[in-house]
Design a protein around this motif. Structure first.
Motif, short mmCIF file in Angstrom:
data_model
loop_
_atom_site.label_atom_id
_atom_site.label_comp_id
_atom_site.label_asym_id
_atom_site.label_seq_id
_atom_site.Cartn_x
_atom_site.Cartn_y
_atom_site.Cartn_z
N GLN A 75 0.80 -1.24 0.00
CA GLN A 75 0.00 0.00 0.00
C GLN A 75 0.83 1.28 0.00
O GLN A 75 0.53 2.20 -0.78
N PRO A 76 1.89 1.39 0.81
CA PRO A 76 2.66 2.64 0.80
C PRO A 76 3.19 2.97 -0.60
O PRO A 76 3.16 4.13 -1.03
N THR A 77 3.67 1.95 -1.33
CA THR A 77 4.19 2.18 -2.69
C THR A 77 3.04 2.47 -3.65
O THR A 77 3.12 3.40 -4.47
N LEU A 78 1.97 1.71 -3.54
CA LEU A 78 0.84 1.90 -4.46
C LEU A 78 0.26 3.30 -4.32
O LEU A 78 -0.16 3.92 -5.31
N LEU A 79 0.26 3.82 -3.10
CA LEU A 79 -0.32 5.14 -2.86
C LEU A 79 0.44 6.26 -3.59
O LEU A 79 -0.10 7.32 -3.84
N GLU A 80 1.69 5.98 -3.92
CA GLU A 80 2.50 7.01 -4.59
C GLU A 80 2.40 6.95 -6.10
O GLU A 80 3.07 7.72 -6.80
N HIS A 81 1.65 5.99 -6.62
CA HIS A 81 1.60 5.79 -8.07
C HIS A 81 0.16 5.61 -8.55
O HIS A 81 -0.73 5.34 -7.75
N ARG A 82 0.01 5.70 -9.87
CA ARG A 82 -1.32 5.42 -10.40
C ARG A 82 -1.57 3.91 -10.42
O ARG A 82 -0.69 3.14 -10.80
N VAL A 83 -2.79 3.55 -9.99
CA VAL A 83 -3.14 2.14 -9.86
C VAL A 83 -4.48 1.89 -10.57
O VAL A 83 -5.41 2.69 -10.42
N TRP A 84 -4.51 0.82 -11.33
CA TRP A 84 -5.78 0.35 -11.91
C TRP A 84 -6.03 -1.05 -11.36
O TRP A 84 -5.09 -1.85 -11.22
N LEU A 85 -7.31 -1.35 -11.07
CA LEU A 85 -7.67 -2.66 -10.53
C LEU A 85 -8.62 -3.37 -11.49
O LEU A 85 -9.44 -2.71 -12.15
N PHE A 86 -8.52 -4.69 -11.54
CA PHE A 86 -9.53 -5.44 -12.30
C PHE A 86 -9.85 -6.76 -11.59
O PHE A 86 -9.05 -7.28 -10.82
N SER A 87 -11.05 -7.25 -11.85
CA SER A 87 -11.52 -8.51 -11.28
C SER A 87 -12.05 -9.37 -12.41
O SER A 87 -12.68 -8.85 -13.34
N ASP A 102 -26.53 -4.63 -14.69
CA ASP A 102 -25.31 -5.07 -15.38
C ASP A 102 -24.56 -6.03 -14.44
O ASP A 102 -24.23 -5.66 -13.31
N VAL A 103 -24.31 -7.24 -14.94
CA VAL A 103 -23.65 -8.26 -14.12
C VAL A 103 -22.28 -7.79 -13.65
O VAL A 103 -21.84 -8.12 -12.55
N ARG A 104 -21.62 -6.97 -14.47
CA ARG A 104 -20.29 -6.50 -14.09
C ARG A 104 -20.36 -5.54 -12.92
O ARG A 104 -19.38 -5.34 -12.22
N GLU A 105 -21.54 -4.96 -12.70
CA GLU A 105 -21.69 -4.06 -11.54
C GLU A 105 -22.19 -4.82 -10.31
O GLU A 105 -21.80 -4.53 -9.19
N LEU A 119 -6.77 3.27 -1.73
CA LEU A 119 -5.77 3.45 -2.80
C LEU A 119 -6.12 4.55 -3.78
O LEU A 119 -5.26 5.00 -4.52
N ARG A 120 -7.39 4.90 -3.81
CA ARG A 120 -7.86 5.87 -4.83
C ARG A 120 -7.38 5.45 -6.22
O ARG A 120 -6.67 6.22 -6.90
N PRO A 121 -7.73 4.23 -6.64
CA PRO A 121 -7.27 3.78 -7.97
C PRO A 121 -7.89 4.64 -9.07
O PRO A 121 -8.97 5.23 -8.86
N VAL A 122 -7.24 4.69 -10.20
CA VAL A 122 -7.80 5.44 -11.34
C VAL A 122 -9.12 4.77 -11.75
O VAL A 122 -10.07 5.45 -12.14
N GLY A 123 -9.15 3.44 -11.66
CA GLY A 123 -10.38 2.75 -12.02
C GLY A 123 -10.36 1.30 -11.59
O GLY A 123 -9.31 0.76 -11.24
N HIS A 124 -11.56 0.70 -11.58
CA HIS A 124 -11.68 -0.74 -11.35
C HIS A 124 -12.64 -1.30 -12.39
O HIS A 124 -13.69 -0.70 -12.64
N ARG A 125 -12.29 -2.42 -12.98
CA ARG A 125 -13.19 -3.05 -13.95
C ARG A 125 -13.40 -4.51 -13.61
O ARG A 125 -12.48 -5.20 -13.20
N VAL A 126 -14.65 -4.95 -13.81
CA VAL A 126 -14.97 -6.38 -13.73
C VAL A 126 -15.03 -6.91 -15.15
O VAL A 126 -15.73 -6.33 -16.00
#
Ligand SMILES: Cc1cc2nc3c(=O)[nH]c(=O)nc-3n(C[C@H](O)[C@H](O)[C@H](O)COP(=O)(O)O)c2cc1C
Length: 179
Positions: A75-87, A102-105, A119-126
């Motif tokens: 987390q400390p490193t991720l917080l300093e950079h842009r992060v995108w998450l996916f599932s 929508d099933v993805r939601e 983390l405040r990721p730029v985005g998360h996608r399913v």
């Protein structure tokens, strides 16, 4: 610009998505490396990246433990950079459920609300996933046969490659623009 794609995958479907994302980012000229969250990069390796894409398969509504452990530990490193998450989770050909959602939601895993706050990721996608019933562990085969699970875990590969590639190109555009 260096990008780490870190992925937790039980049977390989999610790793396939991670590799496709990595290939698209590479085509855009980014220096990408894919890591298996089960054998995560050391803290000093993670520190050398400019951006992170972190993904997991979803089981019983949750990310795999290797992925959540990677996020919490880094987390400390991720917080300093842009992060995108996916599932990678939902299965089947339908993109909407019985209620028209929508099933993805409706299948966003439990951890994402917390990760979005911290983390405040730029985005998360399913993304839709895949299973081969022959490859499943005994435990997963049993769960799949539960009366409540009937029809909810259909066999097949439902990964939407154009959707996955389009998302990866969005990430590439955001990173290249600020490189
Ligand atoms: C026993 C079992 C439980 C599952 N539970 C969920 C779930 O709660 N939500 C979901 O979206 N997908 C669920 N899935 C689907 C998997 O997340 C999907 O098949 C995924 O793409 C598998 O990725 P992997 O091969 O990388 O492990 C489940 C699959 C199995 C076999």
């Amino acid at each position: 610009m260096r990008v780490a794609v870190v992925c937790a995958s039980q049977y390989g479907a999610t790793m396939g998505i991670a590799e496709r994302i990595s290939a698209e980012l590479g085509l855009a000229g980014l220096d990408v490396r894919v890591y298996d969250a089960a054998r995560p990069p050391h803290a000093e390796d993670v520190a050398g990246y400019d951006a992170f894409v972190v993904g997991s398969a979803v089981y019983m509504g949750h990310w795999l433990k290797d992925a959540t452990t990677f996020v919490r530990r880094s987390q400390p490193t991720l917080l300093e950079h842009r992060v995108w998450l996916f599932s990678s989770g939902p299965l089947g050909p339908e993109t909407t459920d019985a209620d028209g959602a929508d099933v993805r939601e409706s299948t966003v895993p439990a951890e994402i609300a917390d990760f979005t706050n911290t983390l405040r990721p730029v985005g998360h996608r399913v993304f839709f996933g895949a299973i081969d019933p022959e490859a499943l562990s005994l435990g997963h085969r049993v769960i799949r046969k539960f009366p409540g699970a009937a029809g909810k875990i259909p066999a097949g590969d439902f990964r939407d490659w154009p959707e996955i590639e389009a998302w990866a190109r969005e990430i590439a555009r955001a990173l290249v623009k600020t490189a």
